[in-house]
Design a protein around this motif. Structure first.
Motif, mmCIF file in Angstrom:
data_model
loop_
_atom_site.group_PDB
_atom_site.id
_atom_site.type_symbol
_atom_site.label_atom_id
_atom_site.label_comp_id
_atom_site.label_asym_id
_atom_site.label_seq_id
_atom_site.Cartn_x
_atom_site.Cartn_y
_atom_site.Cartn_z
ATOM 1 N N ILE A 133 18.068 -53.451 33.032
ATOM 2 C CA ILE A 133 17.587 -54.734 32.521
ATOM 3 C C ILE A 133 18.640 -55.314 31.585
ATOM 4 N N ARG A 134 19.109 -56.518 31.885
ATOM 5 C CA ARG A 134 20.147 -57.173 31.096
ATOM 6 C C ARG A 134 19.508 -58.031 30.003
ATOM 7 N N MET A 168 18.752 -47.043 25.325
ATOM 8 C CA MET A 168 17.828 -46.839 26.447
ATOM 9 C C MET A 168 18.609 -46.803 27.765
ATOM 10 N N PRO A 169 18.301 -45.836 28.638
ATOM 11 C CA PRO A 169 19.072 -45.698 29.884
ATOM 12 C C PRO A 169 18.907 -46.854 30.859
ATOM 13 N N ASP A 170 17.818 -47.602 30.737
ATOM 14 C CA ASP A 170 17.544 -48.660 31.702
ATOM 15 C C ASP A 170 17.750 -50.060 31.133
ATOM 16 N N ILE A 171 18.320 -50.166 29.922
ATOM 17 C CA ILE A 171 18.507 -51.467 29.273
ATOM 18 C C ILE A 171 19.954 -51.618 28.811
ATOM 19 N N VAL A 183 10.539 -55.373 26.286
ATOM 20 C CA VAL A 183 11.583 -55.869 27.190
ATOM 21 C C VAL A 183 11.247 -55.505 28.636
ATOM 22 N N ARG A 184 10.795 -54.276 28.842
ATOM 23 C CA ARG A 184 10.470 -53.827 30.204
ATOM 24 C C ARG A 184 9.291 -54.602 30.792
#
Length: 219
Positions: free
Chosen positions: A3-4, A25-28, A116-117
């Motif tokens: 996620i950008r 965070m690994p996904d952000i 954010v997610r």
């Protein structure tokens, strides 16, 4: 998928603090920062972030106007407003301008990342009681239903209107499906049609619309 995120705040410490928390965070991934609303509009066009963390009170162009411009440009970015206190009329104006929800600046790292997610997934930060309280409080400022809202209600079917009311009450798709005794996929279809017919971006916009059209009584 990463996620950008674009962080918009006129305070360096706030921007740096959020950057550290989110980049852990690994996904952000924080792809950029902006110090005011004008810069934010340009950064959204250049960087194409998925989520914009937007402060409201900033010089040159405030967060409300910046949100309005980002939404008007049909940017895919979802705006998540940052505020220091919850019952803030400016936050309500930002929601009306097209923001997908808001977070308090003292939110924990987990709350920030989860927010954010949620917004990036196409949902909206509507579930917290404080958000419903905000909408309820400031929708009282209008004594009568807004005319544009009233005009568009006629485009909805009876079932779609029923679903819209339940969205405004803060129910998830699963909870609405259970309440109406139908499949969750059916509710997802209804929600999509409601947003298209009313020209809204997400569930937060739908909730604001329902309150302003007096489909839901504040209180």
């Amino acid at each position: 998928m990463t996620i950008r995120v674009l962080i918009v705040d006129d305070q360096v410490m706030v921007r740096e603090g959020f950057s550290v928390l989110l980049n852990a965070m690994p996904d952000i991934e924080v792809v950029g920062e902006a110090v005011n609303g004008r810069e934010a509009v340009g950064q959204v066009a250049a960087l194409h972030p998925d989520v914009v963390l937007m402060d409201i009170r900033m010089p040159e162009l405030n967060g409300i106007e910046a949100t309005r411009e980002i939404v008007a440009a049909n940017a895919d970015a979802k705006v998540l407003v940052l505020t220091t206190f919850d019952l803030d009329e400016y936050v309500y104006q930002a929601l009306r301008a097209g923001a997908s929800g808001f977070l308090l600046k003292d939110a924990s790292a987990r709350q920030l990342a989860d927010g954010v997610r949620v917004v990036a997934s196409g949902e909206a930060l509507l579930a917290p009681t404080v958000t419903r309280r905000l909408i309820t409080e400031f929708s009282k400022l209008s004594e009568t239903p807004r005319a544009p809202a009233m005009a568009r209600i006629g485009d909805l079917t009876e079932r779609e209107t029923e679903v819209l009311v339940l969205i405004a009450q803060g129910l998830s798709n699963a909870e609405i499906a259970e309440h109406l005794v139908v499949a969750e996929s059916t509710i997802k279809t209804h929600v999509s049609r409601i947003l298209v017919k009313l020209g809204l971006r997400d569930r937060t916009q739908a909730a604001v619309f329902a309150y302003e059209a007096r489909l839901v009584t504040p209180g």
